[in-house]
Write an enzyme that holds these catalytic residues in place. Structure first.
Site, mmCIF file in Angstrom:
data_model
loop_
_atom_site.group_PDB
_atom_site.id
_atom_site.type_symbol
_atom_site.label_atom_id
_atom_site.label_comp_id
_atom_site.label_asym_id
_atom_site.label_seq_id
_atom_site.Cartn_x
_atom_site.Cartn_y
_atom_site.Cartn_z
ATOM 1 N N HIS A 98 -3.339 -6.173 -4.103
ATOM 2 C CA HIS A 98 -2.112 -5.747 -4.775
ATOM 3 C C HIS A 98 -0.908 -6.225 -3.996
ATOM 4 O O HIS A 98 -0.868 -6.157 -2.779
ATOM 5 C CB HIS A 98 -2.059 -4.224 -4.949
ATOM 6 C CG HIS A 98 -2.319 -3.457 -3.694
ATOM 7 N ND1 HIS A 98 -3.587 -3.265 -3.190
ATOM 8 C CD2 HIS A 98 -1.472 -2.841 -2.837
ATOM 9 C CE1 HIS A 98 -3.514 -2.564 -2.074
ATOM 10 N NE2 HIS A 98 -2.235 -2.295 -1.832
ATOM 11 N N HIS A 100 3.014 -5.679 -3.234
ATOM 12 C CA HIS A 100 4.108 -4.711 -3.301
ATOM 13 C C HIS A 100 5.414 -5.445 -3.587
ATOM 14 O O HIS A 100 5.745 -6.422 -2.898
ATOM 15 C CB HIS A 100 4.276 -3.993 -1.963
ATOM 16 C CG HIS A 100 3.146 -3.076 -1.595
ATOM 17 N ND1 HIS A 100 3.169 -1.725 -1.866
ATOM 18 C CD2 HIS A 100 1.967 -3.306 -0.969
ATOM 19 C CE1 HIS A 100 2.056 -1.174 -1.412
ATOM 20 N NE2 HIS A 100 1.305 -2.113 -0.857
#
Ligand code: AMP
Length: 139
Positions: A98, A100
């Site tokens: 993921h 950010h």
């Protein structure tokens, strides 16, 4: 899929989704570092950055590219800190790649990515060549 993000992809748990396509998903971080903090993920649950196949890595970057501008415009930010915690040693808690995207405002009190280590490493000048060669040899 086993991580919390896999469950978001599968619709088993809710999220504030801001973008979705065939291979990627972007949604608000539930514990935001700033208003508009968004996570961008590949839909397939790859644990580490190096696990993402090149085509999906390109898709992931394309979505990051779209989301970074949209997030900043939406919250009227002056910039963004964009990055991955890759591996537990780097602070990765959810084992599903993921990115950010954290909106930044002038004077918000946050630091640059360089603050992540507290201080610069003490690497002698004469070792740079050997280090660069070592990395190049792994490519
Ligand atoms: P990391 O430390 O890089 O693995 O970051 C994981 C991020 O996932 C943290 O910023 C959490 O706030 C965020 N997070 C955890 N669970 C959820 C969730 N259900 N929905 C949205 N974000 C989440």
């Amino acid at each position: 899929m086993s991580t919390i993000f896999g469950k978001i992809v599968d619709g088993e748990i809710p999220a504030h989704v801001v973008y979705e396509d065939e291979t990627t998903l972007a949604f608000l971080d539930v514990n935001p570092l700033a208003r508009g903090h968004t996570l961008v993920i590949p839909k397939v649950e790859y644990p580490r950055l190096t696990d993402v196949p090149p085509e999906e890595a390109a898709d992931l970057y394309a979505t990051i590219h779209r989301v970074v501008g949209a997030v900043q415009r939406a919250v009227d930010a002056d910039g963004a800190t964009v990055g991955f915690n890759d591996g537990a040693a780097a602070g990765q808690e959810v084992e599903h790649v993921h990115c950010h995207v954290v909106p930044r405002h002038a004077g918000d009190g946050g630091g640059p990515l360089h603050d992540v280590m507290g201080q610069a490493a003490d690497v002698p000048d004469e070792e740079f060549g050997e280090i660069a060669e070592g990395i190049a040899a792994e490519l």
